[in-house]
Structure formats: structure tokens, C-alpha cells
Enzyme design. Structure first.
Site, short mmCIF file in Angstrom:
data_model
loop_
_atom_site.label_atom_id
_atom_site.label_comp_id
_atom_site.label_asym_id
_atom_site.label_seq_id
_atom_site.Cartn_x
_atom_site.Cartn_y
_atom_site.Cartn_z
N ASP A 11 35.16 -37.90 -5.40
CA ASP A 11 34.98 -37.96 -6.85
C ASP A 11 35.88 -36.87 -7.41
O ASP A 11 35.63 -35.69 -7.17
CB ASP A 11 33.50 -37.70 -7.17
CG ASP A 11 33.21 -37.56 -8.66
OD1 ASP A 11 34.16 -37.50 -9.47
OD2 ASP A 11 32.01 -37.50 -9.00
N TYR A 228 24.34 -27.39 -5.99
CA TYR A 228 24.55 -28.78 -6.37
C TYR A 228 25.82 -28.95 -7.16
O TYR A 228 26.02 -28.29 -8.17
CB TYR A 228 23.36 -29.29 -7.20
CG TYR A 228 23.56 -30.71 -7.66
CD1 TYR A 228 23.50 -31.76 -6.75
CD2 TYR A 228 23.86 -31.01 -8.99
CE1 TYR A 228 23.72 -33.06 -7.15
CE2 TYR A 228 24.08 -32.30 -9.40
CZ TYR A 228 24.00 -33.33 -8.47
OH TYR A 228 24.22 -34.62 -8.88
N LYS A 231 26.56 -35.76 -5.98
CA LYS A 231 26.00 -36.35 -4.77
C LYS A 231 27.15 -36.74 -3.83
O LYS A 231 28.30 -36.82 -4.23
CB LYS A 231 25.14 -37.55 -5.16
CG LYS A 231 23.73 -37.63 -4.59
CD LYS A 231 23.09 -36.36 -4.17
CE LYS A 231 21.69 -36.57 -3.61
NZ LYS A 231 21.00 -35.30 -3.38
P1 13P Z 1 28.06 -38.01 -8.89
O1 13P Z 1 27.59 -37.40 -7.59
O2 13P Z 1 28.33 -39.47 -8.76
O3 13P Z 1 29.23 -37.24 -9.44
O4 13P Z 1 26.87 -37.88 -9.92
C1 13P Z 1 26.46 -36.62 -10.27
C2 13P Z 1 25.30 -36.58 -11.19
O5 13P Z 1 24.77 -35.50 -11.38
C3 13P Z 1 24.78 -37.79 -11.82
O6 13P Z 1 23.73 -37.54 -12.70
MG MG Z 2 29.72 -40.38 -7.57
MG MG Z 3 30.78 -37.35 -10.60
#
Ligand code: 13P
Ligand code: MG
Ligand code: MG
Ligand code: 13P
Length: 364
Positions: A11, A228, A231
Site C-alpha cells: 500500500d 499500527y 493492515k
Molecule cells: P489499510 O491497511 O488498507 O491501509 O487500511 C488502514 C485502515 O486503518 C483502514 O481503516
Molecule cells: Mg490496504
Molecule cells: Mg491504506
């Protein structure tokens, strides 16, 4: 012909928020992939994506964890990050955790799933890409494909599958791995893979060979970053047919949208909804988590495809069930089991709240 299939994903910026990727990022990825094909680094490629994650799907003959291939992916994600910054994309460079590439992508942020095998005369492969979830999301579907006769009738009636398969399971906390033989050790294995935040299936092998038949990406961003940042949004490749689960047996587990960890801020359980390639845009509460399937026939390393494997009407009920489950879970708001348990929130805002209130917790 011995082929390595590499799926490397990251990402590097979302459009809008975390819901999709901007066409200019996609264009940059394809431009770089075309160059790599032209100069002979790779045999063929397909640019995949789901939500805000872009996957470089490549075939080559350099083996797994190859420095040149990983460096190419890193440089491509870096170039895409520049485009993401130019267009003000959300979380530009989100998954690139280090300043410079060294050796291979382990611990650097991008996820990868790679396997080397002798291409069969007909080599159907399905590449699954998920957004808003973690690598353990593949545990249940992989178990069902390769170990559950209620999913895969081939385990019962195809003599070449009847002996079962071997599963390589990784402990992501202790950084250890173990092989389980199934069906013999199925109950032992389930003790572990039933806890998908820690134990994940990395490879599946035939019993008779060390050649992998399925592989997943297992990087966990919060373990690398210590906080964090998004994801993991894992990928998986599964070879099909002729002594392996048929294509229909490989997609069958996704007819049940099982609950996975991820969704909003990576901190909620939600159904993993199978979607068509054009519906790969998690939007409601940044979700629900979703999976797309890109099917290919490999021929001399060429990726003939993709075919959209989860867009078919036969997954409509799964989508409806996922939407109903999403409604049900959303009504819990900030309560478990919609919100993840405290120990899994360790890398979000939780530690700072705990710290702030530390002195106000009195002996009870
Ligand atoms: P991603 O991991 O797809 O970037 O999403 C992060 C997020 O915090 C979605 O609410
Ligand atoms: Mg993502
Ligand atoms: Mg993202
Ligand atoms: P093969 O085992 O010959 O690949 O065929 C099985 C099948 O496709 C049935 O669905």
C-alpha cells in the site's frame, strides 16, 4: 520448465482514504513492469490490486527471495510513492518501513508470496488478494481446500489426493515454523491455525514432494514497525487440478464469508467478502474486508489471464451473508467481539490511553 511465481504487494497510498488506488499509481506500476519484462528480468506480469493495495504478479526464473526481483519491486513501490505524493494520496509510502533496500524485502514492509515449481502442461493458478485484514485470514480457506472433505471431495475420491497434504505453519510471534501432516495431525494443527493472529499457514506441499502447491504472504506490519500503520492485506497463490484441488474446490471456501481481523483501523472483526475485480473498494467503515481472485493458466511462464474468479453469480449469497454479518457486527460499535480484544489492540492507541490512566487505577 522451472518457474518462480512472485507476488509482491504494498500500500503506497490510498484513493480516497484507504478505499482504492489512483489510476496514476496503477499506470506507474505497469510502466515499471513493462520495462522489467523488456529487459528480461521477468518473463511476464499482471498488475493486481484490491482496495488500496497494489500487487506485482510476476513470473521469472531467478528463484524465491531473489535480490534483483525484490529490489525491482522496492524501486517500483518507491517510484509509485513519488506519484502518490504528487497526487496527495492518503498514506503515501505507507508500507515502506525503511529508507533503503538491502538484500531482500523481509522486514521492510511490502508483503510477498513466492513459489518455484515445474510448470505442468496445464498449470491453473489462482491468486487471491485481500484488503483490510491480516495473513491469518487465509488459514480457514487453505485448511478447507487441502484438508476438509466437506469442501474438497477430491480428498475422498481422487486417488492422487487421498493421502492428504503437508502444511507449513509459522508462529509469527516466536518466529518458528512447523510442518503438519494432514489428515493425521489435523487436530493438532487446528489448535494453532485456529488462532490466526499468531499462527499462519505459509506453504502447502504434496506429501510426495517439496514443491509448494500454495503459498501466502505472512508479513505483519505492526510486528515490524512496533506500532499500527495499516493492515497487512495479504496475498496467496494456489495451484489447482490434476492431483490438487480443482479450481471449483479452491474457490469454494469463499462461499462462506468467515470473520477476520482488520476492517476499520485494523481493529475490528468483520466478514471477508468475496468480490468481483471491479468491486474491490472497501468503503463502509473502510470495509468490510474483501478478497478478489485472479485466475491464470501458466504457459512457459506466461500468465494467461486474469479471469475474475470470485465475481461469478454463485458468490452472490456469500456477498449477501457478508453484508448481513457486517450489519450485525457494526451494531456492537466499540464493543468486543466487533472490536478486537485488548491484547490485539496493543499497537493502536490503546497503550497511550492505558498510560494516561495508569495512576487512576487503584487496587480493588
Ligand atoms: P489499510 O491497511 O488498507 O491501509 O487500511 C488502514 C485502515 O486503518 C483502514 O481503516
Ligand atoms: Mg490496504
Ligand atoms: Mg491504506
Ligand atoms: P482433474 O483432477 O483432472 O484436474 O479434474 C477434476 C475436475 O476438474 C473436476 O471438477
Amino acid at each position: 520448465m522451472e518457474i518462480t511465481l512472485s507476488i509482491i504487494k504494498a500500500d503506497v497510498g490510498g484513493y480516497v482514504g484507504h478505499s482504492d488506488v489512483h489510476p496514476e499509481l496503477r499506470r506507474k506500476a505497469v510502466e515499471q513492469l513493462e520495462k522489467a519484462k523488456k529487459n528480461g528480468l521477468i518473463i511476464d506480469f499482471s498488475q493486481g490490486e484490491v482496495g488500496d493495495d497494489i500487487a506485482l504478479i510476476m513470473t521469472h526464473q531467478k528463484g524465491v527471495e531473489n535480490e534483483e526481483i525484490h529490489k525491482f519491486a522496492w524501486d517500483t513501490f518507491t517510484a509509485m510513492t513519488e506519484v502518490a505524493k504528487e497526487f496527495g494520496q492518503y498514506g503515501a509510502g505507507q508500507d515502506l518501513l525503511v529508507d533503503a533496500f538491502s538484500g531482500n524485502l523481509k522486514g521492510m514492509g511490502p508483503g510477498f508470496a513466492e513459489m518455484t515449481f515445474n510448470e505442468r502442461p496445464s498449470e491453473p493458478v489462482i491468486i487471491f488478494l485481500a484488503d483490510k485484514t491480516e495473513p491469518g485470514a487465509w488459514n480457514m480457506p487453505l485448511f478447507r481446500m487441502f484438508a476438509d472433505p466437506f469442501n474438497t471431495i477430491g480428498l475422498v475420491i481422487d486417488p492422487s489426493m487421498h493421502d492428504g497434504f503437508r502444511f507449513e505453519v509459522h508462529d509469527l510471534i516466536d518466529e518458528k515454523k512447523i510442518i503438519f501432516n494432514c489428515p493425521e495431525e489435523m487436530y493438532d494443527m487446528l489448535v494453532f491455525i485456529g488462532s490466526p493472529s499468531r499462527f499462519v499457514i505459509k506453504h502447502v506441499f504434496r506429501k510426495s514432494s517439496d514443491e509448494p502447491v500454495a503459498v501466502t504472504s505472512t508479513q505483519r506490519l505492526f510486528l515490524m514497525a512496533g506500532r499500527y500503520i495499516g493492515k497487512d492485506d495479504p496475498v496467496m497463490a494456489v495451484r489447482c487440478q490434476s492431483g490438487l484441488p480443482a479450481v471449483g474446490e479452491v474457490v469454494e471456501p469463499f462461499a462462506f464469508p468467515h470473520a477476520v481481523a482488520g476492517w476499520m483501523r485494523g481493529s475490528h472483526h468483520g466478514p471477508l467478502m468475496p468480490v468481483a475485480l471491479e468491486d474491490d473498494t472497501p468503503t463502509r467503515f473502510d470495509g468490510p474486508p474483501r478478497v478478489v481472485g485472479r485466475g491464470f493458466q501458466l504457459k512457459d511462464g506466461k500468465l494467461i489471464g486474469p479471469r475474475d474468479m470470485l465475481g461469478d453469480k454463485s458468490f452472490d449469497n456469500a456477498r449477501q451473508l457478508a453484508l448481513d454479518a457486517a450489519d450485525y457486527l457494526r451494531r456492537h460499535g466499540p464493543f468486543e467481539p466487533h472490536r478486537l480484544p485488548l491484547d490485539e489492540m496493543e499497537y493502536t492507541t490503546m497503550p497511550s490511553v492505558m498510560k494516561k490512566l495508569k495512576d487512576r487505577f487503584l487496587p480493588a
